[in-house]
Scaffold this motif. Structure first.
Motif, PDB file in Angstrom:
ATOM      1  N   LEU A 219      -9.962  13.964  -2.569  1.00  9.93           N
ATOM      2  CA  LEU A 219      -9.644  15.357  -2.850  1.00  9.93           C
ATOM      3  C   LEU A 219      -9.489  16.161  -1.567  1.00  9.93           C
ATOM      4  O   LEU A 219     -10.219  17.116  -1.305  1.00  9.93           O
ATOM      5  N   MET A 220      -8.504  15.743  -0.785  1.00  6.64           N
ATOM      6  CA  MET A 220      -8.189  16.417   0.485  1.00  6.64           C
ATOM      7  C   MET A 220      -6.795  15.986   0.929  1.00  6.64           C
ATOM      8  O   MET A 220      -6.308  14.939   0.508  1.00  6.64           O
TER       9      MET A 220
ATOM     10  N   VAL B 278       0.865  -1.185   0.000  1.00 12.47           N
ATOM     11  CA  VAL B 278       0.000   0.000   0.000  1.00 12.47           C
ATOM     12  C   VAL B 278       0.894   1.226   0.000  1.00 12.47           C
ATOM     13  O   VAL B 278       1.814   1.340   0.815  1.00 12.47           O
ATOM     14  N   SER B 279       0.624   2.133  -0.914  1.00  8.38           N
ATOM     15  CA  SER B 279       1.352   3.392  -0.990  1.00  8.38           C
ATOM     16  C   SER B 279       0.358   4.530  -0.806  1.00  8.38           C
ATOM     17  O   SER B 279      -0.670   4.571  -1.469  1.00  8.38           O
ATOM     18  N   VAL B 280       0.662   5.431   0.104  1.00  7.52           N
ATOM     19  CA  VAL B 280      -0.194   6.592   0.350  1.00  7.52           C
ATOM     20  C   VAL B 280       0.668   7.833   0.147  1.00  7.52           C
ATOM     21  O   VAL B 280       1.742   7.952   0.740  1.00  7.52           O
ATOM     22  N   SER B 281       0.200   8.729  -0.706  1.00  8.97           N
ATOM     23  CA  SER B 281       0.955   9.960  -0.931  1.00  8.97           C
ATOM     24  C   SER B 281      -0.003  11.131  -1.098  1.00  8.97           C
ATOM     25  O   SER B 281      -1.187  10.955  -1.356  1.00  8.97           O
ATOM     26  N   GLU B 282       0.550  12.307  -0.941  1.00  2.00           N
ATOM     27  CA  GLU B 282      -0.212  13.530  -1.106  1.00  2.00           C
ATOM     28  C   GLU B 282       0.430  14.321  -2.234  1.00  2.00           C
ATOM     29  O   GLU B 282       1.647  14.502  -2.245  1.00  2.00           O
ATOM     30  N   ILE B 283      -0.397  14.747  -3.167  1.00  2.00           N
ATOM     31  CA  ILE B 283       0.119  15.521  -4.292  1.00  2.00           C
ATOM     32  C   ILE B 283      -0.659  16.820  -4.418  1.00  2.00           C
ATOM     33  O   ILE B 283      -1.782  16.929  -3.921  1.00  2.00           O
ATOM     34  N   ALA B 284      -0.053  17.785  -5.084  1.00  2.00           N
ATOM     35  CA  ALA B 284      -0.736  19.048  -5.334  1.00  2.00           C
ATOM     36  C   ALA B 284      -1.874  18.798  -6.306  1.00  2.00           C
ATOM     37  O   ALA B 284      -1.708  18.095  -7.299  1.00  2.00           O
ATOM     38  N   CYS B 285      -3.019  19.339  -6.001  1.00  2.00           N
ATOM     39  CA  CYS B 285      -4.210  19.136  -6.827  1.00  2.00           C
ATOM     40  C   CYS B 285      -4.519  20.414  -7.586  1.00  2.00           C
ATOM     41  O   CYS B 285      -4.598  21.486  -6.994  1.00  2.00           O
TER      42      CYS B 285
ATOM     43  N   CYS C 221     -10.617  20.875  -4.501  1.00  2.00           N
ATOM     44  CA  CYS C 221     -10.003  19.921  -3.575  1.00  2.00           C
ATOM     45  C   CYS C 221      -9.147  20.590  -2.514  1.00  2.00           C
ATOM     46  O   CYS C 221      -8.586  19.908  -1.671  1.00  2.00           O
ATOM     47  N   GLY C 222      -9.007  21.869  -2.531  1.00  2.00           N
ATOM     48  CA  GLY C 222      -8.289  22.545  -1.464  1.00  2.00           C
ATOM     49  C   GLY C 222      -6.778  22.519  -1.577  1.00  2.00           C
ATOM     50  O   GLY C 222      -6.088  22.699  -0.592  1.00  2.00           O
ATOM     51  N   GLY C 223      -6.253  22.243  -2.753  1.00  2.00           N
ATOM     52  CA  GLY C 223      -4.819  22.328  -2.968  1.00  2.00           C
ATOM     53  C   GLY C 223      -4.042  21.036  -2.859  1.00  2.00           C
ATOM     54  O   GLY C 223      -2.920  20.956  -3.297  1.00  2.00           O
ATOM     55  N   ALA C 224      -4.600  20.009  -2.247  1.00  2.00           N
ATOM     56  CA  ALA C 224      -3.880  18.741  -2.123  1.00  2.00           C
ATOM     57  C   ALA C 224      -4.864  17.593  -2.256  1.00  2.00           C
ATOM     58  O   ALA C 224      -6.036  17.715  -1.906  1.00  2.00           O
ATOM     59  N   GLU C 225      -4.382  16.487  -2.811  1.00  2.00           N
ATOM     60  CA  GLU C 225      -5.203  15.285  -2.856  1.00  2.00           C
ATOM     61  C   GLU C 225      -4.383  14.113  -2.363  1.00  2.00           C
ATOM     62  O   GLU C 225      -3.162  14.093  -2.479  1.00  2.00           O
TER      63      GLU C 225
END
Length: 97
Positions: free
Chosen positions: A71-72, A37-44, A49-53
């Motif tokens: 989308l958060m 499982v990979s979890v990451s946050e990227i700029a949206c 979405c408030g700037g990050a997803e």
């Protein structure tokens, strides 16, 4: 004046959030130890979405990589949000590569 500690705290919080979400994904999808499982946050780029997803990748042997997006930012994801995002992955067998 902002110190270096603030950036380190934010990175640490993001790592903790990613680990916590990955464990919840494993539990919700009943994944075995061989799954990754990979979890990451990227700029949206979507203004809604408030700037990050948050992007979650689930890799299981013999299956294509599956993805779920929220989308958060990672730190805002609730267990209810996560459950809803993972619904399509819960029973879907996927296709072998």
């Amino acid at each position: 004046m902002r110190g270096r500690g603030e950036g380190a705290e934010a990175r640490s919080a993001a790592r903790d959030a990613a680990r916590d979400l990955a464990e919840k994904v494993r539990t919700l999808l009943h994944l075995d130890a061989d799954a990754t499982v990979s979890v990451s946050e990227i700029a949206c780029g979507d203004p809604g979405c408030g700037g990050a997803e948050t992007v979650i990748l689930v890799m299981r042997a013999g299956r294509r990589t599956e993805a779920a997006k929220l989308l958060m930012p990672m730190t805002s994801v609730t267990e209810a949000d996560l459950s809803m995002a993972l619904e399509p992955l819960a029973g879907a067998p996927g296709r072998a590569d």
